[in-house]
Design an enzyme around this catalytic site. Sequence first.
Site, mmCIF file in Angstrom:
data_model
loop_
_atom_site.group_PDB
_atom_site.id
_atom_site.type_symbol
_atom_site.label_atom_id
_atom_site.label_comp_id
_atom_site.label_asym_id
_atom_site.label_seq_id
_atom_site.Cartn_x
_atom_site.Cartn_y
_atom_site.Cartn_z
ATOM 1 N N ARG A 62 -15.156 -10.546 14.872
ATOM 2 C CA ARG A 62 -15.121 -11.596 15.900
ATOM 3 C C ARG A 62 -14.254 -12.701 15.319
ATOM 4 N NH1 ARG A 62 -14.839 -15.482 18.842
ATOM 5 N NH2 ARG A 62 -16.208 -15.971 20.572
ATOM 6 N N GLU A 70 -13.560 -13.890 29.216
ATOM 7 C CA GLU A 70 -14.344 -12.654 29.208
ATOM 8 C C GLU A 70 -13.628 -11.536 29.943
ATOM 9 O OE1 GLU A 70 -17.373 -12.089 27.636
ATOM 10 O OE2 GLU A 70 -16.911 -14.024 26.737
ATOM 11 N N ARG A 106 -21.307 -8.675 13.980
ATOM 12 C CA ARG A 106 -19.848 -8.702 13.883
ATOM 13 C C ARG A 106 -19.487 -9.668 12.761
ATOM 14 N NH1 ARG A 106 -18.551 -10.449 19.968
ATOM 15 N NH2 ARG A 106 -19.929 -12.074 19.199
#
Length: 192
Positions: A62, A70, A106
């Site tokens: 990330r 998104e 992540r």
Amino acid sequence: MWLGRLILITSLLYFNPVFSQFKSNEQVQLNLKNQTFVAKVIGISDGDTMEILYHNAPIKIRLAHIDCPEKRGAQPYGNNAKKSLSDLCFGQRVTVYGQKYDRYRRLIAIVKTNNNRVVNEEMIKQGMAWHFKKYSHDVTYANLEIKARKQKIGLWRDPSPIPPWEWRKTKHKKAIYRVSFAETLNPQGVRN
């Protein structure tokens, strides 16, 4: 008795490489916090999330300091952000500066391409990301966003772009509304 021992020894020899492989992959994931390493980008999930291959283990990254539109919720510029990230680094060997893990396991990281471009910064320069001020107080990213806004680059062409964190809240509220509304309907579809 000797046959049992032979089966046991054969089983241990056969399965040991399999188990040690899983163990080493798990150790790789656990040891990347605050580490710098080189890996190959093997997947792009969206504008701020990628998958790398490090010691034959796929690892989700990330990007630190930024938040992109998104892709899943069909937010405007979501697909553009994914394509921009892909164009910047997909298939390349990159240097990853791991920081910490998020709640989804992540690795939060800064990623640099082989030609020394900081991917996190490039996404903001291209107008494909917001500076994620909730988690980052880095002035560099704030200034890059201000510059991209002024020049109306990428998503800043939109007169009123919605930040991803607001988009996610809206999507969440709509989902809750749909569930609560559906719960008030009787089997014939009429509200109680």
